[in-house]
Scaffold this active site. Structure first.
Site, short mmCIF file in Angstrom:
data_model
loop_
_atom_site.label_atom_id
_atom_site.label_comp_id
_atom_site.label_asym_id
_atom_site.label_seq_id
_atom_site.Cartn_x
_atom_site.Cartn_y
_atom_site.Cartn_z
N CYS A 175 44.15 -33.58 -31.52
CA CYS A 175 43.11 -32.56 -31.60
C CYS A 175 43.69 -31.17 -31.38
CB CYS A 175 42.02 -32.86 -30.57
SG CYS A 175 40.60 -31.74 -30.64
N CYS B 205 36.70 -37.62 -25.86
CA CYS B 205 35.30 -37.22 -25.93
C CYS B 205 34.45 -38.13 -26.80
CB CYS B 205 35.21 -35.78 -26.45
SG CYS B 205 35.91 -35.53 -28.11
#
Length: 386
Positions: A121, A217
């Protein structure tokens, strides 16, 4: 360390212009760290713009608290931006995040690897795509709430571990390039977490007492298998648990449930018949086999990595470079050497064997607190490579 680390309260990012004439984009996840970073930048008088990324399905996200870049967190980031008086934008990066991070995560598990989606990410969505957006907004720098230090030297910017080593995130930022590091700033790297919380109170931020977000997440309740099954329906296949000779000891419901070095969850009585505990020593995605053995079978001194990103002032050469390396985020750095393999990767030789090194994790090299670079682990060996 000889270089001066400037990102502390009373911010001066060294950008050569008065703060009011210097535009700073702050990546705001909705958590306390990035919120404090934004408040510090705004309080220092910079032309501050907050940006939050919507990374995955908002409908599912709103039911989850404590998750980065999801529904509640977007709301929190917007409230913080309103309170400190800065403009705030939400960017829909869902498709980019799905392709660059979530798909990679699922495929890595199906290959028998143990991926680190937070690194992917940072490498793609945040430090490639968001950084480009910050430049489009005519920003002079992009600020994040990561716990890592940046030092300016006559040879260029360096990345260093955070002062608070219990919060240090340098391992997760090893893919940051030189050009990106020139543009990035990290105001929390010189602070302990307790001081960040205290600053949140001082600024009166509504997230001051908000718990830290979980590492991954998009994984609800820590169920990796559930996420992989959703992303790759039907791809999880059962197989055999075997010892190192190939003798079948049991069955499993999918190799994604296992990682190198794992001891629990084998359901084999957890011993090899001689009273010695069994560990996962290898995963064979092609045959769907989980190979188990004693702890001694996990010992490795030789590690092969690919996609090396090097931040050292001198290029990584084909003679061994002394360094210390971390082979997973939670371990201390250990002495080693790293050598360029001439094909974009490197060979790493550890001074002493390590146990439970898993493909898919990162090998990050340090010189003291300074990050020299790193790569993705693709193989290990007990003996030197031929």
């Amino acid at each position: 360390m000889s270089a001066q680390i400037a990102e502390r309260p009373g911010l001066d990012f060294g950008l050569g212009k008065p703060p009011a004439q210097t535009r700073i984009v702050v990546a705001m996840s909705g958590g306390v760290d990035s919120s404090v970073a934004a408040a510090m930048v705004a309080a220092a008088g910079y032309d501050t713009v907050g940006v939050t990324l919507q990374l995955y399905d908002h409908g599912a996200a709103v039911e989850r608290k404590g998750a980065c870049c999801a529904g509640q967190d977007i709301h929190d980031a917007r409230n913080v931006a309103d309170q400190i008086g800065i403009p705030h934008y939400v960017l829909d990066y869902e498709s980019r995040f799905r392709q660059a991070v979530m798909d990679d995560f699922a495929d890595a598990y199906l290959r028998g690897e143990t991926p680190i989606p937070c690194v992917r990410c940072n490498q793609t969505v945040k430090f490639r795509d968001l950084l480009a957006t910050a430049r489009d907004l005519e920003a002079d720098a992009l600020v994040t709430g990561h716990y890592v230090q940046r030092a300016d030297t006559g040879q260029g910017a360096e990345m260093h571990a955070a002062v608070d080593r219990s919060r240090d995130q340098s391992y997760f930022l090893f893919t940051t390039t030189r050009d990106q590091l020139d543009f990035l700033r990290f105001p929390l790297g010189g602070l302990p977490k307790t001081e960040t919380r205290a600053l949140a109170d001082q600024f009166g931020l509504p997230v001051a007492a908000k718990p830290d977000s979980q590492d991954i997440c998009f994984v609800p309740n820590g169920s990796y298998a559930q996420v992989v099954e959703k992303l790759r329906p039907g791809a999880i296949e059962p197989g055999q648990i075997v010892d190192r000779t190939g003798h079948v000891l049991g069955e499993h419901k999918g190799i994604i449930h296992f990682t190198i070095g794992q001891r629990r969850g084998l359901h084999l009585g957890n011993t090899d018949g001689k009273g010695e505990p069994l560990y996962v020593v290898a995963l064979d995605a092609a045959t769907k086999r989980v190979i188990v053995g004693p702890k001694s079978a996990l010992a490795r001194r030789y590690v092969r990595v690919n996609e090396v990103n090097w931040l050292g002032h001198e290029p990584l050469g084909q003679l061994p470079t002394p360094c210390s390396v971390k082979l997973r985020s939670t371990m201390p750095a250990v002495p080693a050497t790293m050598t360029n393999d001439g094909a974009g990767g490197a060979h790493v030789v550890l001074d002493e064997p390590e146990f439970g090194i898993s493909p898919g994790q990162a090998c990050v090299a340090y010189d003291g607190s300074r990050v020299l670079g790193g790569g993705w682990i693709v193989g290990t060996a007990e003996e030197p490579p031929a």
